[in-house]
Design a protein around this motif. Structure first.
Motif, short mmCIF file in Angstrom:
data_model
loop_
_atom_site.label_atom_id
_atom_site.label_comp_id
_atom_site.label_asym_id
_atom_site.label_seq_id
_atom_site.Cartn_x
_atom_site.Cartn_y
_atom_site.Cartn_z
N UNK A 213 0.71 -1.24 -0.10
CA UNK A 213 0.05 -0.01 0.02
C UNK A 213 0.97 1.28 -0.11
N UNK A 214 1.77 1.42 0.87
CA UNK A 214 3.04 2.43 0.93
C UNK A 214 3.45 2.46 -0.42
N UNK A 215 4.05 1.72 -0.83
CA UNK A 215 4.64 1.65 -2.23
C UNK A 215 3.72 2.39 -3.44
N UNK A 216 2.68 1.72 -3.65
CA UNK A 216 1.66 2.28 -4.33
C UNK A 216 1.35 3.71 -4.09
N UNK A 217 1.21 4.22 -2.92
CA UNK A 217 0.84 5.57 -2.69
C UNK A 217 2.16 6.69 -2.98
N UNK B 38 8.52 -2.04 8.71
CA UNK B 38 7.44 -1.60 7.80
C UNK B 38 6.86 -0.30 8.41
N UNK B 39 6.72 -0.11 9.54
CA UNK B 39 5.92 1.22 10.25
C UNK B 39 7.33 2.25 10.15
N UNK B 40 8.56 1.80 10.38
CA UNK B 40 9.66 2.87 10.27
C UNK B 40 9.57 3.27 8.89
N UNK B 41 9.47 2.46 8.06
CA UNK B 41 9.70 2.96 6.53
C UNK B 41 8.74 3.85 6.17
N UNK B 42 7.37 3.41 6.67
CA UNK B 42 6.23 4.29 6.39
C UNK B 42 6.48 5.61 6.81
N UNK B 43 6.69 5.70 8.32
CA UNK B 43 6.85 6.84 9.00
C UNK B 43 7.85 7.76 8.50
N UNK B 44 9.00 7.32 7.77
CA UNK B 44 10.05 7.97 7.02
C UNK B 44 9.50 8.68 5.72
N UNK B 45 8.55 8.31 5.28
CA UNK B 45 7.89 8.38 4.10
C UNK B 45 7.11 10.16 4.04
#
Length: 349
Positions: free
Chosen positions: A29-33, A142-149
């Motif tokens: 979902x994160x990559x798609x966004x 995954x959470x860390x990756x999304x929060x860095x985005x």
């Protein structure tokens, strides 16, 4: 639709536990966004056949609780990864594992990224992006990756899935359980800060833990398959099933003997060891064992090995069994989980 489109699959490991499932859903979902002008469609894939999804009771519970229908998920038997790779259309991101099993070795060249929390067993060269960190849950990475985005990508549903997964994996962030790290704690706190409406930790953990061990509605065959390991030598194959029910209750299931026989015959098992675990109010385990085989010599060999084991000693006490081909035991050493029992059985074979 997918015929000539490049596909970027995000996939967890073959156990397809809650961590693998949520890590794949959230990262895809994160990559798609966030991927600028993507060439590919981002597709999370659950690495089991759809028929096995009912056995992942904590996962079905959390997704249902968060309004995500099973019909919107894609399972391993519903996508031809080999065909896509052969056509040059596949990119693969691995979450919660970093080595594909032998049957999938051909897909190794398609792997572009890895996120895992196990020790690295093999190096991957560029251009593969590797994040392997010793945290309690892959969902933390995954959470860390999304929060860095970019801000605003994380929504309440995804946050709740990640929050529940980290709590279940890290045993409610209990230091005594030995799984949690400061990064897991930090992610749970950050998610709660951003989404104050998330339910309390104890409630989330309690509900997921109960769902994980809830076997109501499962057939005997599904119960035996839910948590299954297999051992073999040149002559015989035996199954070792973790069963989330008290042994006495399990042995009194209607039609149990026919079910055990059918289960073993269909899969070519000469015998089966059922290791049952049930919990009291304080989450303390009671463990019991049943050894089933129609072949008396094999049954005796397995029973003797378990009774006489010293590393560790299981402290077994014989229990009455309703069936002559099933030996039943209470296990005094409640710390000896299946990881400790497998080597004893392996040596006996």
């Amino acid at each position: 639709i997918l015929q000539h489109r490049e596909i970027h699959v995000v996939m967890g490991n073959e156990a397809c536990d809650l961590d693998s499932t949520v890590s794949a859903l959230a990262l895809a979902y994160f990559l798609a966004q966030t991927t600028p002008a993507p060439k590919s469609a981002f597709v999370p894939v659950l690495n089991i056949p759809r028929a096995d999804f009912a056995l992942r009771t904590e996962t079905t519970f959390l997704l249902r609780d968060r309004g995500i229908p099973a019909s919107s998920l894609i399972f391993r038997d519903e996508i031809d990864l080999g065909g896509l790779h052969h056509a040059g259309l596949l990119s693969l991101t691995l979450v919660d594992h970093h080595i594909l099993p032998g049957a999938d070795a051909a897909l190794e060249e398609a792997v572009v990224e890895v996120l895992d929390h196990r020790p690295l067993e093999r190096e991957r060269g560029a251009p593969c992006r590797v994040t392997v960190e010793p945290v309690g849950s892959c969902a933390t990475l995954v959470t860390e990756r999304i929060l860095q985005g970019p801000p605003g990508v994380l929504d309440g549903t995804t946050a709740a899935l990640l929050h529940g997964t980290i709590l279940l994996d890290c045993i409610n962030l209990s230091p005594a359980a030995g799984k949690v790290t400061p990064r897991d704690v930090a992610c749970v706190s950050l998610l709660e800060e951003r989404f104050p409406e998330l339910p309390a930790r104890d409630a989330v953990f309690g509900a997921l833990q109960a769902a994980k061990f809830d076997v109501t509605g499962l057939t005997t065959e599904q119960m035996l398959r839910k948590d299954l390991k297999v051992l073999s030598n040149d002559e015989v194959v035996i199954a070792i099933s973790g069963v989330f029910e008290d042994l006495e209750t399990f042995l009194l299931r209607p039609g149990l003997l026919q079910d055990l026989e059918a289960f073993c015959q269909a899969r070519g098992y000469a015998g089966l060891v059922a290791m049952t675990v049930s919990f009291n109010q304080r989450h303390e385990p009671t463990r019991k064992l049943a050894v089933y085989s129609q072949q008396e010599p094999l049954r005796s060999t397995l029973c003797r090995a378990l009774e006489e084991a010293t590393a560790p000693s299981l402290l077994l006490q014989l229990l009455p069994s309703p069936w002559p081909c099933v030996a039943a035991y209470a296990q005094g050493n409640a710390v000896a989980a299946r990881k400790k029992v497998l080597p004893i059985l392996r040596a006996a074979l």
